[in-house]
Enzyme design. Structure first.
Site, PDB file in Angstrom:
ATOM      1  N   TYR A 257      -2.553  -0.465  10.538  1.00 13.36           N
ATOM      2  CA  TYR A 257      -2.469  -0.811   9.106  1.00 13.36           C
ATOM      3  C   TYR A 257      -1.217  -0.243   8.430  1.00 13.36           C
ATOM      4  O   TYR A 257      -0.451  -1.006   7.813  1.00 13.36           O
ATOM      5  CB  TYR A 257      -3.757  -0.360   8.406  1.00 13.36           C
TER       6      TYR A 257
ATOM      7  N   SER B 200       0.879  -1.181   0.000  1.00 14.55           N
ATOM      8  CA  SER B 200       0.000   0.000   0.000  1.00 14.55           C
ATOM      9  C   SER B 200       0.905   1.217   0.000  1.00 14.55           C
ATOM     10  O   SER B 200       2.030   1.159   0.531  1.00 14.55           O
ATOM     11  CB  SER B 200      -0.864   0.023   1.274  1.00 14.55           C
TER      12      SER B 200
HETATM   13  N1  LIG Z   1      -8.613  -1.006  -1.078  1.00 21.60           N
HETATM   14  C1  LIG Z   1      -7.585  -0.191  -0.917  1.00 21.60           C
HETATM   15  O1  LIG Z   1      -7.752   1.056  -0.849  1.00 21.60           O
HETATM   16  C2  LIG Z   1      -6.184  -0.729  -0.820  1.00 21.60           C
HETATM   17  C3  LIG Z   1      -5.110   0.175  -0.985  1.00 21.60           C
HETATM   18  C4  LIG Z   1      -3.814  -0.299  -0.898  1.00 21.60           C
HETATM   19  C5  LIG Z   1      -3.579  -1.633  -0.648  1.00 21.60           C
HETATM   20  N2  LIG Z   1      -4.640  -2.493  -0.486  1.00 21.60           N
HETATM   21  C6  LIG Z   1      -4.314  -3.898  -0.196  1.00 21.60           C
HETATM   22  O2  LIG Z   1      -4.853  -4.711  -1.211  1.00 21.60           O
HETATM   23  C7  LIG Z   1      -5.095  -6.036  -0.710  1.00 21.60           C
HETATM   24  C8  LIG Z   1      -6.503  -6.464  -1.074  1.00 21.60           C
HETATM   25  O3  LIG Z   1      -7.409  -5.588  -0.415  1.00 21.60           O
HETATM   26  P1  LIG Z   1      -8.837  -5.195  -1.009  1.00 21.60           P
HETATM   27  O4  LIG Z   1      -8.863  -3.732  -1.140  1.00 21.60           O
HETATM   28  O5  LIG Z   1      -9.169  -6.050  -2.175  1.00 21.60           O
HETATM   29  O6  LIG Z   1      -9.722  -5.532   0.279  1.00 21.60           O
HETATM   30  P2  LIG Z   1     -11.008  -6.459   0.506  1.00 21.60           P
HETATM   31  O7  LIG Z   1     -11.973  -6.311  -0.599  1.00 21.60           O
HETATM   32  O8  LIG Z   1     -11.403  -6.136   1.908  1.00 21.60           O
HETATM   33  O9  LIG Z   1     -10.387  -7.938   0.440  1.00 21.60           O
HETATM   34  C9  LIG Z   1      -9.521  -8.395   1.435  1.00 21.60           C
HETATM   35  C10 LIG Z   1      -9.228  -9.840   1.117  1.00 21.60           C
HETATM   36  O10 LIG Z   1      -8.301 -10.348   2.089  1.00 21.60           O
HETATM   37  C11 LIG Z   1      -8.881 -11.519   2.649  1.00 21.60           C
HETATM   38  N3  LIG Z   1      -8.442 -11.750   4.018  1.00 21.60           N
HETATM   39  C12 LIG Z   1      -8.557 -10.933   5.098  1.00 21.60           C
HETATM   40  N4  LIG Z   1      -8.080 -11.556   6.196  1.00 21.60           N
HETATM   41  C13 LIG Z   1      -7.663 -12.784   5.794  1.00 21.60           C
HETATM   42  C14 LIG Z   1      -7.094 -13.884   6.444  1.00 21.60           C
HETATM   43  N5  LIG Z   1      -6.860 -13.899   7.768  1.00 21.60           N
HETATM   44  N6  LIG Z   1      -6.772 -14.993   5.717  1.00 21.60           N
HETATM   45  C15 LIG Z   1      -7.009 -15.030   4.382  1.00 21.60           C
HETATM   46  N7  LIG Z   1      -7.578 -14.027   3.699  1.00 21.60           N
HETATM   47  C16 LIG Z   1      -7.888 -12.900   4.405  1.00 21.60           C
HETATM   48  C17 LIG Z   1     -10.383 -11.287   2.596  1.00 21.60           C
HETATM   49  O11 LIG Z   1     -11.074 -12.521   2.772  1.00 21.60           O
HETATM   50  P3  LIG Z   1     -12.588 -12.598   3.381  1.00 21.60           P
HETATM   51  O12 LIG Z   1     -13.512 -12.334   2.224  1.00 21.60           O
HETATM   52  O13 LIG Z   1     -12.672 -13.965   3.943  1.00 21.60           O
HETATM   53  O14 LIG Z   1     -12.682 -11.514   4.435  1.00 21.60           O
HETATM   54  C18 LIG Z   1     -10.491 -10.713   1.188  1.00 21.60           C
HETATM   55  O15 LIG Z   1     -10.413 -11.726   0.226  1.00 21.60           O
HETATM   56  C19 LIG Z   1      -4.857  -5.948   0.794  1.00 21.60           C
HETATM   57  O16 LIG Z   1      -3.578  -6.432   1.109  1.00 21.60           O
HETATM   58  C20 LIG Z   1      -4.933  -4.449   1.067  1.00 21.60           C
HETATM   59  O17 LIG Z   1      -4.215  -4.080   2.225  1.00 21.60           O
HETATM   60  C21 LIG Z   1      -5.923  -2.077  -0.569  1.00 21.60           C
END
Ligand SMILES: NC(=O)c1ccc[n+]([C@@H]2O[C@H](COP(=O)([O-])OP(=O)(O)OC[C@H]3O[C@@H](n4cnc5c(N)ncnc54)[C@H](OP(=O)(O)O)[C@@H]3O)[C@@H](O)[C@H]2O)c1
Length: 250
Positions: free
Chosen positions: A148, A135
């Site tokens: 975070y 991130s």
């Molecule tokens: N959205 C943003 O603004 C943003 C910005 C920068 C970086 N990111 C990074 O991008 C990545 C994906 O995030 P996203 O935005 O797509 O968020 P999201 O829609 O909330 O998805 C998060 C994913 O991680 C899984 N997860 C959470 N805890 C877990 C665990 N203990 N074991 C296995 N899987 C787990 C969730 O599974 P469940 O469905 O079971 O909960 C879901 O598939 C993350 O690393 C996040 O930090 C996001």
């Protein structure tokens, strides 16, 4: 790095950025994608043409046994994509410490466990790549976002260390630094801190495309959206000014 014909693991493949990464790998000709989710029943049904190339896997970053079992069930992996991650808002000094611990456990130790389990698999298959979704929060703290940003800074540092260790072993290690992306994670943050809604958001599909472009081009650090590229430029020019700006962003 050639994606066509590769065998990929994507964690958190059931939604958000992970779901888009899964379809982007399929679109670029990956031979097989292991779609990992802590609840595989939440994975989308693959499109008709891709059915035989998507293999669901149970994997919970906080449960080491599921990670070991996943590595045994996916012995042909050549590209490991650590996408799954968790968030927990609040201010570090007075929020629930359990929430800080679980974010650290998931984003830092969970990702490390996946690398430790899958690097030997990739190595046995002749080398490949590890891609860690971090991130822009790794470049500066945001006080309202709890553990975070600290977890992502730690993951950035771990990624740099592992990159050095794996270079002579035929495995490239890539860091991806998205800005705000339109997923439920961002909705969760905006739900607690509405001002975060003022920042530009990328789509998960755009982030997935740019991530795979960067991987194919062999870029070690991938800034997959316009806002992330701005952050990169600002970090190079004036890290202190960036820190001040990031105090309002995921
Ligand atoms: N959205 C943003 O603004 C943003 C910005 C920068 C970086 N990111 C990074 O991008 C990545 C994906 O995030 P996203 O935005 O797509 O968020 P999201 O829609 O909330 O998805 C998060 C994913 O991680 C899984 N997860 C959470 N805890 C877990 C665990 N203990 N074991 C296995 N899987 C787990 C969730 O599974 P469940 O469905 O079971 O909960 C879901 O598939 C993350 O690393 C996040 O930090 C996001």
């Amino acid at each position: 790095m050639r994606i066509e014909g590769s065998v990929v693991l994507v964690t958190g493949a059931n939604r958000g950025i992970g779901r888009s990464l899964l379809s982007e790998f399929l679109g670029r000709g990956a031979a097989r994608v292991y779609a990992a989710a802590r609840r595989p029943e939440t994975l989308e049904k693959p499109a008709a043409g891709a059915a035989g190339r998507v293999i669901p896997l149970a994997l919970d970053l906080t449960d080491p046994d599921t990670i070991t079992a996943a590595a045994e069930a996916a012995p042909d992996v050549t590209v490991v994509v650590n996408n799954a991650g968790a968030h927990g808002v609040g201010h570090l000094l007075d929020m629930d410490l359990g929430l800080v611990e679980s974010v650290m456990e998931t984003n830092v130790l969970g990702t490390l466990r996946v690398m430790r389990a899958f690097v030997p698999v990739v190595e046995r298959n002749g080398g490949g790549a590890v891609v860690n979704v971090i991130s822009i929060g790794a470049f500066g703290a945001t006080p309202a976002l709890g553990g975070y940003p600290a977890s992502k800074a730690a993951l950035h540092s771990m990624t740099q260390a592992v990159r050095q260790d794996l270079a002579p072993r035929g495995i490239s290690v890539h860091a991806v630094f998205p800005g705000p992306v339109d997923t439920s994670m961002l909705d969760y943050v905006i739900g607690h801190e509405p001002t975060f809604g003022d920042f530009p958001r990328a789509t998960p599909a755009e982030v997935a495309r740019a991530t795979l472009d960067g991987l194919e081009a062999g870029e070690p650090d991938i800034f997959p959206d316009p806002f992330a590229l701005e952050v990169q430029a600002e970090w190079r020019a004036d890290p202190q000014a960036l820190q001040e700006r990031l105090s309002g962003i995921t």
